[in-house]
Each structure stands twice: as C-alpha cells, then as structure tokens.
Design an enzyme around this catalytic site. Structure first.
Site, PDB file in Angstrom:
ATOM      1  CG  LEU A  57      -1.393  -0.829   0.857  1.00  0.00           C
ATOM      2  CD1 LEU A  57      -2.625  -1.526   2.988  1.00  0.00           C
ATOM      3  CD2 LEU A  57      -2.613  -0.653   0.384  1.00  0.00           C
ATOM      4  CE  LYS A  88       4.121   0.491  -3.524  1.00  0.00           C
ATOM      5  NZ  LYS A  88       3.325   1.323  -2.180  1.00  0.00           N
ATOM      6  CG  ASP A 101       8.285   3.105  -6.524  1.00  0.00           C
ATOM      7  OD1 ASP A 101       6.846   1.602  -5.823  1.00  0.00           O
ATOM      8  OD2 ASP A 101       8.426   3.755  -6.052  1.00  0.00           O
ATOM      9  NE  ARG A 107      40.677  18.868   3.985  1.00  0.00           N
ATOM     10  CZ  ARG A 107      40.893  20.734   3.089  1.00  0.00           C
ATOM     11  NH1 ARG A 107      40.369  20.460   2.000  1.00  0.00           N
ATOM     12  NH2 ARG A 107      41.764  20.493   3.664  1.00  0.00           N
ATOM     13  CE1 TYR A 141      39.915   9.814  -3.458  1.00  0.00           C
ATOM     14  CE2 TYR A 141      41.790   9.727  -5.439  1.00  0.00           C
ATOM     15  CZ  TYR A 141      40.920  10.793  -4.437  1.00  0.00           C
ATOM     16  OH  TYR A 141      41.474  11.322  -3.448  1.00  0.00           O
TER      17      TYR A 141
END
Length: 543
Positions: free
Chosen positions: A104, A109, A188, A317, A467
């Site tokens: 529902l 969702k 969805d 940082r 990275y």
C-alpha cells in the site's frame, strides 16, 4: 538473447571474471546525460512482442533529479565499487532480474527501490528504478482523481489510462534489458491484486527474466504516519502543494486503496512466485520460494540492513589534511580552534532543526572526558553492529583512528555523544609518492603520472591505495550507515569523504576524485524517499 549478446555471454563463460578489463571513458564529453522517459511514444513496443524481437531503437529523454540515482547509466559507466566488467555489461552468473515492489502507499516502497538502486549500482550492477508514479504524473488527466487508485474501477477511462501507464512502464523495462544491457529493473508500484502480480511474473518468465517480489508490509501505525508526513512534504505528487492539503490527499489515497489490497501468498496462483515479505522495514523478513542466486542474496542481505532514514549524514574534513600518511600528530592550537568551531557550528545547526541531541546529555565528569579524549578504537568497547543510531533522535560520530580526528571530537564527548573510531576511515595511502608534490611526481614518475591523469580513480602507486580500494574497504561502513536512522557526523580525510559522498549521491567514479571538501565547510546530506540532496553549512568562527 540476440546473437551479439550470446557471443558476449559465451566469451564470459570461457574467460570467466574480468573477460573485459574496466576502461575509463576517454572523455567526459562523450558520456551521455539522457535519462528514462515516461511519455514519448517513439520507443519500440516490446510489451506485445515475442522475446525473439530484435528491435534496436529506444526512446530516452531528460528527467530532472537531485542526485545521480535516477540517471541513465551510459555504456562507458564504471561503478565505484565494481570489481570487474564483462562484454555484455552484466554479471554473467546472475542473469536478468526484475525486482517488483508490492504494498500500500506509505509503506516505504519508493525508499526501498531507490536505496536498492543506489547500492546495486555502487557494486557495478546495471540497475534502474521504474516508478509507475512517474508515468502517471507524465500522463496525468485532470478528470481522473482517486478513482485511478481503485484496482477494480469500472470506469472505462480509468481502466484505459491505467493500462496505458503500466504498458509504457513495462515497455521501458524491457527496452532497458534488451537495448541497454540492463541487469536489474526495479518496478515500483502498488501491485495490489494477485492477478496483476501473476501476469507480470508470467510475462517476464516468458522472456527469461527472473522475477522476485518484495512486499512491504507495515503493522506499526507510527511508521505509516511518519511516511505519510514525509510523502506530503517531498513526494513529486505534491510539488507546490500546501502541506495540510497534501497530507489529506495522501491519506485519502490510502483510505480508498486499502480495502482492495490483497496480501501476497494467499492465492494458489502465487504459490510458484518468489517473494520476500518485508515487515515494518526490517523488523521481520520472510522468504518464499527462496531458490535465489548470488545477486538476489545480495538484495536480501541489503534488506536486512535497510532502515527508513529521518536523520542526515554530515561530512567534516579532518584538520591538517596534508599530514603524511604514517604521521599521527596531535592537534596544535589552530587545530583545537577548528575543533571547537566545528563542534559549536554543528550543535547550533542541529538545535535549529528542533533536535535535542546535545541538550539531553549532561556534561560528563572530568575523568570520563579525559578518558574519552585519550581513547582509541582499540581501547573503547564498540557495540555490536546495528546497535548505534537505531533511534531516530540519535547522533553518532565516526572518526578515523588518527589522533587529530579523535581529538576533534572532545567537545562532543563532554556532551556524552557516542563516538566511534573506525580504521576503515583512514585516509587513502599514497604509497611511494606520499611525500611528493604533483610536480615532483610528474618529474620522477612521468609514465605513472600520465596513468594517474588518465584514471585518477583506479590508479594506485606502488605500496599505495586507489579510490577504488577505499570504496571496497568502506562497504561494511556503508551497510552500517544503512542500518542507522538518526544523524551521523563523519570526520575524516577528504579522500574518504569523497568516496562516501559518491555513494550517497550516486556519483560515478569519474567524478569522485575531483570532489572538493573545504576546511571551512560542513556538508549535509539529507535522505529522501525519491532522491538525496546535499547542502553546505559554513563553519562559524567562535574562537
């Protein structure tokens, strides 16, 4: 499967993982920026065609968004945590998968579909969310109101409109699989009735696409109420609406649809369908017909760690970002001023949001404060995974194990705030070039410097890290972050912040190395069901 795709698939089976090396796009200008469309009829109709159809055209156009999670993935895309690539663009041992949501309105969702898309893309799985609501809004007709949400409506116009938007959405999903080498499409929609779900399952089964349903059920009314408030504030359905009117409208939609919704697994037709019952957003998970493969098991594992977020993630940082990798000095006087300014700025900002993280905690005793300031992750007993940040009004700080990041939190420690030191948050190891400037690297290692310029995300110097290495190392913290509902402040080197920001904002690996985190700013990322957003908070000078 077309002949070209079949050849690629066979090549992967012969050569195994990594049959096609990861390659960076030759230029940023060559990357497409198109996104999935919801209304252009020029895309070929694959819904009514057999699986052998060889149509190669498609329709794409721009779709506005805040972060990159809804952007179409171009053919040159490499995901930040992607371990290998293949000729077909898919993990060869996982196949094509449709994850279909059911439940529902107000059951989270859209949050599930978007967060799953973000996580799977991060891992290198070509994934896209298809929100039926986008197609409904793009084709909206003024004289169709809440009748559209009644599954058994007898109004011919409503019935025709519903069939049109569902067909367009599924057609885009099929084009995603066939022409864009997509691997996971997330559908969805409410999917209220068993016959809808069975029809979808049969359609994709004929096309050799595995279908699994995730049914989001909520028995805790407080969760529904929170989701309704969030939808009224941020759902694309209610852009430029008054909040009270939006809330009433969304409530009415739920009221009208609730009597028609039928829970999964109650009919004989659904017995062979694979589905997951996801209750109260992770409180309980039930697997049905769970003969799943690698990728679906990754999805289920993610669901076990998923929570609806109401807090924010703050990035700051660490002081003295230029310190050598192996050095671990304490804060100097300027660093102590930075720590106080950072602490007071974030405390004042969060108080302005009406939160009481810092007012509910009494000042700790001097002995406890000193103990916390001198402790490291090896001395502090860290709770089991999932224990931190569960409460929506929680505030947790993560730092690396470096002294300058730990000492930056002393003002929070005096307030009794939870502080966790994570070794995964250590800065990227530069390796043999750690004490060199860019000019010295270019002079001493011209060949490697060229490689660095060509692919700054994946290149690593000898005895160093890339990275990409950081992205793999940070995955446990990403899952821990997904389990948390409240606010998180992460104080770390900017190399770490770039990667975490890249995950939350769905950046590509081409963009992550160029992200910039100034010392005088805090970055806030706010969670939203449809997309995240980022905001800059200047650090004030209090001392």
């Amino acid at each position: 499967m077309g002949s070209g795709e079949s050849d690629s698939y066979d090549l992967e089976l012969v050569h195994g993982f990594g049959s096609s090396p990861i390659q960076r796009s030759p230029s940023a200008s060559g990357r497409r920026t198109k996104r999935w469309s919801f209304h252009d009829s020029s895309k070929p109709n694959l819904v009514d065609l057999p699986s052998s159809s060889g149509v190669n055209q498609r329709r794409l156009s721009d779709l506005s968004g805040i972060d990159g999670v809804h952007k179409e993935i171009d053919s040159n895309h490499v995901s930040p945590a992607q371990l290998y690539s293949t000729e077909s663009g898919r993990l060869f041992h996982a196949g094509k998968i449709c994850i279909s949501l059911a439940g529902l309105p107000g059951r989270g969702k859209t949050h599930l579909s978007v967060s799953l898309t973000r996580y799977l893309r991060w891992l290198g799985v070509k994934t896209h969310s298809f929100h039926l609501g986008d197609y409904r809004r793009a084709s909206a007709e003024d004289d169709i109101d809440h009748d559209l949400f009644i599954p058994s409506s007898t109004d011919p116009k409503v019935h025709k409109f519903r069939r049109k938007i569902v067909k367009n959405c599924i057609n885009d999903m099929l084009n995603f699989f066939q022409n864009d080498k997509g691997q996971v499409a997330i559908y969805d929609a409410v999917n209220a009735l068993p016959e809808y779900r069975v029809d979808l399952y049969k359609k994709f089964k004929e096309l050799n696409i595995q279908t699994i349903f995730i049914e989001s059920l909520v028995t805790d009314n407080s969760i529904v109420l929170k989701n309704m408030k969030e939808a009224a504030k941020s759902s694309p359905d209610y852009n430029n609406w008054n909040y009270e009117e939006a809330y009433r409208d969304y409530s009415e939609r739920i009221r009208i649809l609730t009597p028609f919704y039928q829970e999964m697994g109650l009919t004989e037709e659904e017995k062979e369908i694979s589905y997951v019952k996801f209750t109260n957003f992770g409180e309980r998970i039930e697997l049905h017909n769970s003969n799943y493969g690698y990728l679906i098991n990754k999805v289920v594992f993610f669901l076990m760690n998923s929570r609806i977020k109401v807090g924010s993630v703050y990035f700051a940082r660490c002081y003295n970002n230029s310190v050598e990798y192996a050095d671990d000095p304490p804060l100097d006087e300027a660093g102590k001023k930075y720590a106080e300014n950072l602490s007071r700025t974030i405390m004042d900002y969060i108080r302005e949001q009406g939160k009481t993280h810092f007012d509910e905690n009494e000042e700790a005793s001097e002995n406890v404060t000193q103990m916390k300031e001198s402790s490291s992750s090896s001395l502090e007993r860290v709770p089991a995974a999932g224990a931190d940040g569960v409460d929506e009004n929680s505030f947790v700080i993560w730092t690396s194990v470096k002294r300058r990041t730990i000492e930056t939190t002393k003002h929070f420690a005096r307030k009794g705030i939870k502080i966790r030191h994570r070794i995964q948050l250590s800065q990227k190891n530069p390796g043999k070039v750690g004490n060199m400037t860019q000019e010295e690297i270019a002079k001493n290692f011209p060949g490697e410097y060229e490689q660095l310029l060509g692919d700054p995300y994946h290149h690593r110097f000898s005895r160093g890290e890339s990275y990409h290495d950081l992205a793999i190392k940070l995955e446990p913290l990403i899952l821990e972050m997904e389990r948390m509902s409240g606010d998180i402040l992460i104080i770390a080197d900017d190399t770490v912040l770039k990667v975490l920001y890249g995950y939350l904002m769905a950046c590509s690996c081409y963009d992550i190395p160029s992200l910039h985190f100034p010392m005088n700013e805090i970055i806030e990322i706010k969670f939203n069901a449809y997309s995240n957003s980022s905001k800059t908070i200047p650090i004030k000078n209090y001392v």
